[in-house]
Write a protein that holds these residues in place. Sequence first.
Motif, mmCIF file in Angstrom:
data_model
loop_
_atom_site.group_PDB
_atom_site.id
_atom_site.type_symbol
_atom_site.label_atom_id
_atom_site.label_comp_id
_atom_site.label_asym_id
_atom_site.label_seq_id
_atom_site.Cartn_x
_atom_site.Cartn_y
_atom_site.Cartn_z
ATOM 1 N N ARG A 7 18.542 58.884 30.181
ATOM 2 C CA ARG A 7 19.587 59.889 30.434
ATOM 3 C C ARG A 7 19.482 61.058 29.445
ATOM 4 O O ARG A 7 19.828 62.184 29.777
ATOM 5 C CB ARG A 7 20.973 59.245 30.387
ATOM 6 C CG ARG A 7 21.183 58.240 31.521
ATOM 7 C CD ARG A 7 22.639 57.860 31.661
ATOM 8 N NE ARG A 7 22.790 56.654 32.449
ATOM 9 C CZ ARG A 7 23.967 56.153 32.814
ATOM 10 N NH1 ARG A 7 25.083 56.746 32.465
ATOM 11 N NH2 ARG A 7 24.028 55.052 33.531
ATOM 12 N N ILE A 8 19.014 60.754 28.213
ATOM 13 C CA ILE A 8 18.770 61.830 27.246
ATOM 14 C C ILE A 8 17.633 62.722 27.774
ATOM 15 O O ILE A 8 17.738 63.948 27.804
ATOM 16 C CB ILE A 8 18.418 61.246 25.857
ATOM 17 C CG1 ILE A 8 19.637 60.513 25.270
ATOM 18 C CG2 ILE A 8 17.929 62.345 24.907
ATOM 19 C CD1 ILE A 8 19.359 59.756 23.978
ATOM 20 N N TYR A 9 16.570 62.067 28.219
ATOM 21 C CA TYR A 9 15.427 62.782 28.811
ATOM 22 C C TYR A 9 15.866 63.640 30.004
ATOM 23 O O TYR A 9 15.483 64.809 30.114
ATOM 24 C CB TYR A 9 14.378 61.739 29.236
ATOM 25 C CG TYR A 9 13.390 62.158 30.283
ATOM 26 C CD1 TYR A 9 12.190 62.799 29.930
ATOM 27 C CD2 TYR A 9 13.625 61.883 31.635
ATOM 28 C CE1 TYR A 9 11.268 63.166 30.914
ATOM 29 C CE2 TYR A 9 12.712 62.247 32.598
ATOM 30 C CZ TYR A 9 11.539 62.889 32.241
ATOM 31 O OH TYR A 9 10.634 63.243 33.203
ATOM 32 N N ASP A 10 16.711 63.074 30.869
ATOM 33 C CA ASP A 10 17.202 63.802 32.058
ATOM 34 C C ASP A 10 17.876 65.112 31.650
ATOM 35 O O ASP A 10 17.670 66.158 32.271
ATOM 36 C CB ASP A 10 18.245 62.968 32.833
ATOM 37 C CG ASP A 10 17.663 61.729 33.488
ATOM 38 O OD1 ASP A 10 16.431 61.639 33.613
ATOM 39 O OD2 ASP A 10 18.460 60.847 33.879
ATOM 40 N N TRP A 11 18.719 65.020 30.607
ATOM 41 C CA TRP A 11 19.494 66.195 30.180
ATOM 42 C C TRP A 11 18.565 67.294 29.679
ATOM 43 O O TRP A 11 18.694 68.458 30.068
ATOM 44 C CB TRP A 11 20.492 65.795 29.090
ATOM 45 C CG TRP A 11 21.496 66.866 28.765
ATOM 46 C CD1 TRP A 11 22.711 67.049 29.367
ATOM 47 C CD2 TRP A 11 21.394 67.895 27.769
ATOM 48 N NE1 TRP A 11 23.364 68.121 28.799
ATOM 49 C CE2 TRP A 11 22.578 68.657 27.818
ATOM 50 C CE3 TRP A 11 20.402 68.236 26.842
ATOM 51 C CZ2 TRP A 11 22.810 69.748 26.971
ATOM 52 C CZ3 TRP A 11 20.631 69.324 25.997
ATOM 53 C CH2 TRP A 11 21.825 70.063 26.071
ATOM 54 N N TYR A 12 17.628 66.923 28.825
ATOM 55 C CA TYR A 12 16.714 67.930 28.267
ATOM 56 C C TYR A 12 15.787 68.505 29.333
ATOM 57 O O TYR A 12 15.477 69.707 29.318
ATOM 58 C CB TYR A 12 15.916 67.340 27.095
ATOM 59 C CG TYR A 12 16.730 67.291 25.837
ATOM 60 C CD1 TYR A 12 16.966 68.439 25.089
ATOM 61 C CD2 TYR A 12 17.312 66.098 25.399
ATOM 62 C CE1 TYR A 12 17.746 68.411 23.937
ATOM 63 C CE2 TYR A 12 18.085 66.060 24.252
ATOM 64 C CZ TYR A 12 18.294 67.215 23.526
ATOM 65 O OH TYR A 12 19.073 67.189 22.392
ATOM 66 N N VAL A 58 13.026 59.088 23.501
ATOM 67 C CA VAL A 58 12.240 58.244 22.590
ATOM 68 C C VAL A 58 12.508 58.674 21.140
ATOM 69 O O VAL A 58 12.699 57.835 20.253
ATOM 70 C CB VAL A 58 10.732 58.343 22.929
ATOM 71 C CG1 VAL A 58 9.884 57.674 21.846
ATOM 72 C CG2 VAL A 58 10.449 57.717 24.290
ATOM 73 N N GLN A 59 12.552 59.979 20.910
ATOM 74 C CA GLN A 59 12.800 60.498 19.559
ATOM 75 C C GLN A 59 14.169 60.059 19.045
ATOM 76 O O GLN A 59 14.320 59.711 17.864
ATOM 77 C CB GLN A 59 12.692 62.028 19.551
ATOM 78 C CG GLN A 59 11.262 62.523 19.726
ATOM 79 C CD GLN A 59 11.172 64.035 19.877
ATOM 80 O OE1 GLN A 59 12.100 64.680 20.363
ATOM 81 N NE2 GLN A 59 10.057 64.603 19.472
ATOM 82 N N GLN A 107 7.902 55.820 28.367
ATOM 83 C CA GLN A 107 9.038 55.757 27.443
ATOM 84 C C GLN A 107 9.133 54.367 26.812
ATOM 85 O O GLN A 107 9.486 54.227 25.636
ATOM 86 C CB GLN A 107 10.346 56.079 28.178
ATOM 87 C CG GLN A 107 10.432 57.536 28.634
ATOM 88 C CD GLN A 107 11.658 57.793 29.509
ATOM 89 O OE1 GLN A 107 12.191 56.894 30.147
ATOM 90 N NE2 GLN A 107 12.105 59.048 29.535
ATOM 91 N N ILE A 108 8.818 53.352 27.595
ATOM 92 C CA ILE A 108 8.891 51.967 27.104
ATOM 93 C C ILE A 108 7.794 51.704 26.079
ATOM 94 O O ILE A 108 8.059 51.199 24.980
ATOM 95 C CB ILE A 108 8.784 50.975 28.290
ATOM 96 C CG1 ILE A 108 9.981 51.146 29.229
ATOM 97 C CG2 ILE A 108 8.682 49.536 27.782
ATOM 98 C CD1 ILE A 108 9.829 50.474 30.583
#
Length: 315
Positions: free
Chosen positions: A174-179, A200-201, A229-230
């Motif tokens: 969800r963090i990735y989605d936002w960025y 990941v960061q 990501q995993i």
Amino acid sequence: MNQLDALKQFTTVVADTGDFLQLAQFRPQDATTNPSLILKAVQKPEYAPLLKDTVAKWQGRAMDEVIDRLLVRFGCEILQHVPGRVSTEVDARLSFDTSATVTRAERIIELYQAEGIHINRVLIKIAATWEGIQAAAQLERKGIHTNLTLLFSFAQAVACGQAKVQLISPFVGRIYDWYKKQGGASWDEAARAGANDPGVQSVTQIYNHYKRFGIATEVMGASFRNVGQITALAGCDLLTIAPELLAQLAATEAPLQPALSADAAKAMDLPFVTYDEPSFRYALNEDAMATEKLAEGIRAFAVDAVKLEKLIQAI
């Protein structure tokens, strides 16, 4: 050796599903559920009898009790398929009510205990709002272990560590989605993959902080969008992975090395951070992504809780 078996050597693999019939093939250690996953599962024909049976058995009881009994029923079924723990979520509509969250969590634990399940096999999932974190602190002091979910920011993770919660679930995807959405046409998928993925960061920063300062809270990366990501978080305490991605890992033979290391984190020069309520709220407010995603996540879980209630009323 496939990547799933390789990953299991240095990370506890958790299945992110309410579909307990899928669990056997991947042999995860733990399982996590949430209202959306349970809603998805109860609409499948193979779970219809379980839903009907639970509703029939507790008809006439308050809706919130029937829901909790349904969640616990699923949890008990899941625990027959995993050797470890199951996470069961408190109603997201209580995310800003510390005492109501504690009361609901205690009931869920009592329902599990009535089924003969040991308290250590259950994690109570609570949204990582300030109120939720304080509820978790109270529950942990009573010996009830918690999993703080909808976690998107370093501030949330630090506050959870201070509260001595058992486990946190930072939401990588969800963090990735936002960025990615913010990046729009200029988003470079290849350049923001693997260790450069913003989700990941975020988890890497949290993991390193916890290990550097000896914070015992377990870090469980969650909500993955792809296998990259995993693998970029291999070595994290736990990773909770949807069945589709577990299958992809099991089908891949490429070598896999740990990306995170507690020993390496212990040697890092990192500042020690703590929060009280005002500084926590300000830090969260400063993080637009975390503020938006936390609010959106609570709303989405609340919508699915209402849908589940409607399904039950229809029966």
